[in-house]
Design a protein around this motif. Sequence first.
Motif, mmCIF file in Angstrom:
data_model
loop_
_atom_site.group_PDB
_atom_site.id
_atom_site.type_symbol
_atom_site.label_atom_id
_atom_site.label_comp_id
_atom_site.label_asym_id
_atom_site.label_seq_id
_atom_site.Cartn_x
_atom_site.Cartn_y
_atom_site.Cartn_z
ATOM 1 N N GLN A 63 40.921 65.483 79.484
ATOM 2 C CA GLN A 63 41.931 66.038 79.141
ATOM 3 C C GLN A 63 43.282 64.255 78.808
ATOM 4 O O GLN A 63 44.055 64.183 78.006
ATOM 5 C CB GLN A 63 42.755 65.627 80.426
ATOM 6 C CG GLN A 63 44.327 66.278 81.580
ATOM 7 C CD GLN A 63 44.773 67.126 82.321
ATOM 8 O OE1 GLN A 63 43.775 66.956 83.330
ATOM 9 N NE2 GLN A 63 45.960 67.034 82.188
ATOM 10 N N SER A 108 40.962 71.185 85.221
ATOM 11 C CA SER A 108 39.801 70.274 85.133
ATOM 12 C C SER A 108 38.482 70.016 86.183
ATOM 13 O O SER A 108 38.051 69.679 85.797
ATOM 14 C CB SER A 108 40.466 69.145 84.944
ATOM 15 O OG SER A 108 41.768 68.357 84.207
ATOM 16 N N ASP A 116 40.508 70.056 77.289
ATOM 17 C CA ASP A 116 41.312 70.203 78.746
ATOM 18 C C ASP A 116 42.052 69.227 78.096
ATOM 19 O O ASP A 116 42.430 68.991 77.610
ATOM 20 C CB ASP A 116 40.255 68.964 79.427
ATOM 21 C CG ASP A 116 41.404 69.516 80.683
ATOM 22 O OD1 ASP A 116 41.768 69.895 81.408
ATOM 23 O OD2 ASP A 116 40.691 68.810 81.420
ATOM 24 N N GLU A 117 43.304 71.013 78.192
ATOM 25 C CA GLU A 117 44.319 69.957 77.303
ATOM 26 C C GLU A 117 44.510 69.219 75.879
ATOM 27 O O GLU A 117 45.182 68.048 75.691
ATOM 28 C CB GLU A 117 45.130 69.446 78.172
ATOM 29 C CG GLU A 117 45.657 70.230 79.390
ATOM 30 C CD GLU A 117 46.434 69.356 80.487
ATOM 31 O OE1 GLU A 117 47.712 69.239 80.007
ATOM 32 O OE2 GLU A 117 46.284 70.023 82.013
HETATM 33 MG MG LIG Z 1 44.172 68.909 84.499
#
Ligand SMILES: [Mg+2]
Length: 280
Positions: free
Chosen positions: A91, A45, A170-171
């Motif tokens: 995220q 991240s 991010d994810e």
């Molecule tokens: Mg992360």
Amino acid sequence: MSILRVEQLSFQYLQANRNALRAVTCEFEPGTVTAIVGANGAGKSTLCFALAGFIPHFFRGKLQGKVYVNGADTQQTPLAQLVTQVGMVFQNPFNQISGAKLTVSEEVAFGLENLGIARAEMETRVARTLQLFDLQHVAQQSPFALSGGQQQRLALASIFIMEPPVMILDEPTAQLDPHGTRQVMKTIQTLAAHGRTIVLVEHKLEWVARLAARVLVLDKGALVADGEPRAILSRANAWGLIETRYARAARAAMERGLIEKKELLPQTLEQAKDWFQIEG
Ligand SMILES: [Mg+2]
Ligand SMILES: Nc1ncnc2c1ncn2[C@@H]1O[C@H](COP(=O)(O)OP(=O)(O)OP(=O)(O)O)[C@@H](O)[C@H]1O
């Protein structure tokens, strides 16, 4: 020219006693999907924040090295200018909600408002985007009333509608079920095919194998591998990552002596068919 370039980047958050990134150097080519993988706390991240300019413009800390977006040094370029080039989906989708809008529909339109786009065009784009991310049924609800999965799709929609040349995700599917994940992954694939540059942090390595042209591995803030997905994912265990079901099956077959030992393990169904020499 690389659209994103990172040179010897080190970063330590203000309150932290160790570096989140350690002398990371990498480049990202236009029109490709590059995956970033690594264990929890590896710095994924943080690298995303640096690529999008949130480091140093939002997060404070000790920064060394450089990040260039289209040749512009992010430390010298205002965030307002960087966001037109690089869109980032956080995220935690909750952090992405502006809090300034009452409905999902308005939230999706929010980023377009400042771009001076004609109302009709805006409505068309909002409707199309709501549809794409399966949010049309909740268009009139409050963003805060949505489920985790819906909020994640809203966060993606709010960035996708801006059509930035680079997207840092991010994810993006952490809160989604397999159907939602497939939908988002297909969208990512389409965007890359249309020339967008995608940086994807993803724990689901099967999707990484299917989508990414390149994989970077972060370990304790350092870039420890950078290359072709299949070769890198075959060593997933070495970095504490959860390998794909195909790699796991292949490893089990090798350990039982059913198949001779090989370095390259299958990571997708197609590769598995070939690896296990299954016909049809
Ligand atoms: Mg992360
Ligand atoms: N705002 C912050 N202040 C201080 N330290 C932070 C902050 N954010 C992250 N860190 C630290 O920086 C390091 C890297 O964190 P980062 O969130 O980039 O890792 P990650 O690979 O994204 O992990 P995850 O898989 O859990 O999302 C960790 O040691 C983390 O504790």
